[in-house]
Motif scaffolding. Sequence first.
Motif, short mmCIF file in Angstrom:
data_model
loop_
_atom_site.label_atom_id
_atom_site.label_comp_id
_atom_site.label_asym_id
_atom_site.label_seq_id
_atom_site.Cartn_x
_atom_site.Cartn_y
_atom_site.Cartn_z
N ARG A 116 30.74 33.76 33.96
CA ARG A 116 31.25 33.74 32.58
C ARG A 116 31.67 32.32 32.19
N ILE A 117 32.25 31.59 33.14
CA ILE A 117 32.67 30.21 32.84
C ILE A 117 31.45 29.32 32.58
N PHE A 118 30.39 29.51 33.37
CA PHE A 118 29.17 28.71 33.15
C PHE A 118 28.56 29.06 31.79
N LEU A 119 28.61 30.33 31.43
CA LEU A 119 28.10 30.74 30.12
C LEU A 119 28.90 30.02 29.02
N ASN A 120 30.23 30.06 29.14
CA ASN A 120 31.07 29.42 28.11
C ASN A 120 30.81 27.93 28.00
N ASN A 121 30.33 27.33 29.10
CA ASN A 121 30.03 25.89 29.09
C ASN A 121 28.53 25.62 28.90
N SER A 122 27.79 26.66 28.50
CA SER A 122 26.34 26.56 28.26
C SER A 122 25.59 25.96 29.44
N LEU A 123 25.94 26.38 30.64
CA LEU A 123 25.23 25.89 31.83
C LEU A 123 24.26 26.95 32.33
N THR A 124 23.03 26.54 32.52
CA THR A 124 22.00 27.50 32.93
C THR A 124 21.62 27.29 34.40
N GLY A 125 21.07 28.35 35.01
CA GLY A 125 20.64 28.27 36.41
C GLY A 125 21.36 29.28 37.28
N PHE A 126 22.36 29.94 36.70
CA PHE A 126 23.19 30.86 37.48
C PHE A 126 23.02 32.31 37.03
N GLU A 127 22.29 32.49 35.91
CA GLU A 127 22.23 33.82 35.29
C GLU A 127 21.78 34.90 36.27
N GLU A 128 20.74 34.61 37.05
CA GLU A 128 20.15 35.61 37.95
C GLU A 128 21.17 36.13 38.96
N ILE A 129 22.03 35.18 39.40
CA ILE A 129 22.94 35.46 40.50
C ILE A 129 24.27 36.03 40.01
N SER A 130 24.55 35.85 38.73
CA SER A 130 25.92 36.04 38.19
C SER A 130 26.49 37.45 38.35
N GLY A 131 25.66 38.43 38.70
CA GLY A 131 26.17 39.79 38.82
C GLY A 131 26.54 40.18 40.25
N ILE A 132 26.37 39.27 41.20
CA ILE A 132 26.66 39.61 42.61
C ILE A 132 28.19 39.63 42.80
N PRO A 133 28.75 40.75 43.27
CA PRO A 133 30.22 40.86 43.27
C PRO A 133 30.91 40.23 44.48
N GLY A 134 30.47 39.02 44.89
CA GLY A 134 31.07 38.39 46.07
C GLY A 134 31.84 37.14 45.72
N SER A 135 32.42 36.52 46.75
CA SER A 135 33.06 35.21 46.59
C SER A 135 32.00 34.16 46.89
N PHE A 136 32.28 32.91 46.52
CA PHE A 136 31.31 31.85 46.82
C PHE A 136 31.16 31.63 48.33
N GLY A 137 32.25 31.79 49.07
CA GLY A 137 32.17 31.62 50.53
C GLY A 137 31.22 32.63 51.16
N GLY A 138 31.44 33.91 50.81
CA GLY A 138 30.58 34.97 51.34
C GLY A 138 29.14 34.78 50.87
N ALA A 139 28.97 34.35 49.64
CA ALA A 139 27.62 34.24 49.06
C ALA A 139 26.81 33.12 49.73
N VAL A 140 27.45 31.99 50.07
CA VAL A 140 26.66 30.95 50.74
C VAL A 140 26.34 31.35 52.18
N ARG A 141 27.30 31.99 52.82
CA ARG A 141 27.05 32.39 54.21
C ARG A 141 25.86 33.35 54.27
N MET A 142 25.81 34.29 53.32
CA MET A 142 24.77 35.31 53.30
C MET A 142 23.51 34.82 52.57
N ASN A 143 23.56 33.63 51.98
CA ASN A 143 22.50 33.20 51.05
C ASN A 143 22.16 34.36 50.11
N ALA A 144 23.20 34.83 49.41
CA ALA A 144 23.04 35.96 48.50
C ALA A 144 22.05 35.59 47.40
N GLY A 145 21.39 36.59 46.88
CA GLY A 145 20.40 36.32 45.83
C GLY A 145 20.08 37.55 45.03
#
Length: 306
Positions: A116-145
Amino acid sequence: MELREIIEKSNLEIPKERVLFNELMKKYTTFKIGGPAECLIKIKKVEELKKVLKLANENNIKITVIGNGSNVLVLDEGIKGIILIIKIEGYNFYTLDNKKFVISIGAGEKIPKMGRIFLNNSLTGFEEISGIPGSFGGAVRMNAGANGKEMKDIVKSVKCVDYLGNEKEFSNSEMKFEYRRSILKDEKYIVTEVKIELEKGDKEKILNKMEEYSNSRKEKQPLEFPSAGSTFKRGKDFITAKLIDEAGLKGLCVGDAEVSTKHSGFIINKGNAEAKDVLELVEKVKEEVYKKFNKKIELEIEVIGK
Ligand SMILES: Cc1cc2nc3c(=O)[nH]c(=O)nc-3n(C[C@H](O)[C@H](O)[C@H](O)COP(=O)(O)OP(=O)(O)OC[C@H]3O[C@@H](n4cnc5c(N)ncnc54)[C@H](O)[C@@H]3O)c2cc1C
């Protein structure tokens, strides 16, 4: 000395309300499953993390780490030692040329909030991932996608602390990202900060994409029930959920654990499922799929505890 005594006598300088004993882990997992944690500490600063790790090393205490608890199944017997919930928050934007932005993000920040913060700042590239309900730490470890994008596509570097308290920053290539894994699955590091790179885009287009992905999630996934997302990994040459479906396993239950009738890749908790129910159901699903299709399926969720 008892663990509680060791912790209470130590000088961790972590407020009491963030150091808890015998907390039920079901409160901290999206599956709403999990027995008591001997000691649970909510970490908000890197310094706190280092102090706890030092204490653990000196006293031979087992350390377990989670973020948002959205990819784990915690055993009913609970967790021995200290479980750290990484809640390091905060973020900073750095611009390279007013088009490309690097954002450093505390490992405890949640993906949907940052979306939501990236959306408010008009930053693109995160839309696909934005619904994953994890933290950034967990997401990088798992290479969530999701939706054809993975963390590896946007991560620049990852700051970590090893179990001795030493800091290290991994570049994208050093992270050795693969499908749902990274070097952090083989080597013991705790993520404290993640740097990603995004671009300026069109706010309306970003919003439309996010809504499309979010609607598709609501339509396909059993979000109305607690779960840990896809229970099994995708196979190299097959779609696991499809095999489970074709094996006629939709709706199969053990206790309150059920193979979702909406998405057969998800095991859901219909109310009071226990970890033992989920594990028994997992074994039944694995056995049936192997019998019918001669394919071995692997867990995506991580079983932790005792
Ligand atoms: C409804 C639903 C939908 C989902 N959809 C997707 C999806 O589309 N794509 C996808 O990839 N996943 C999906 N997931 C799974 C999950 O959200 C991701 O794997 C997420 O990245 C896990 O992050 P977490 O913070 O919740 O990790 P946790 O579940 O807390 O932990 C997962 C693992 O990471 C480790 N870990 C957590 N934080 C840290 C840290 N700071 N440092 C080191 N290790 C750490 C833990 O020790 C554990 O081994 C979904 C889950 C649910 C419930």
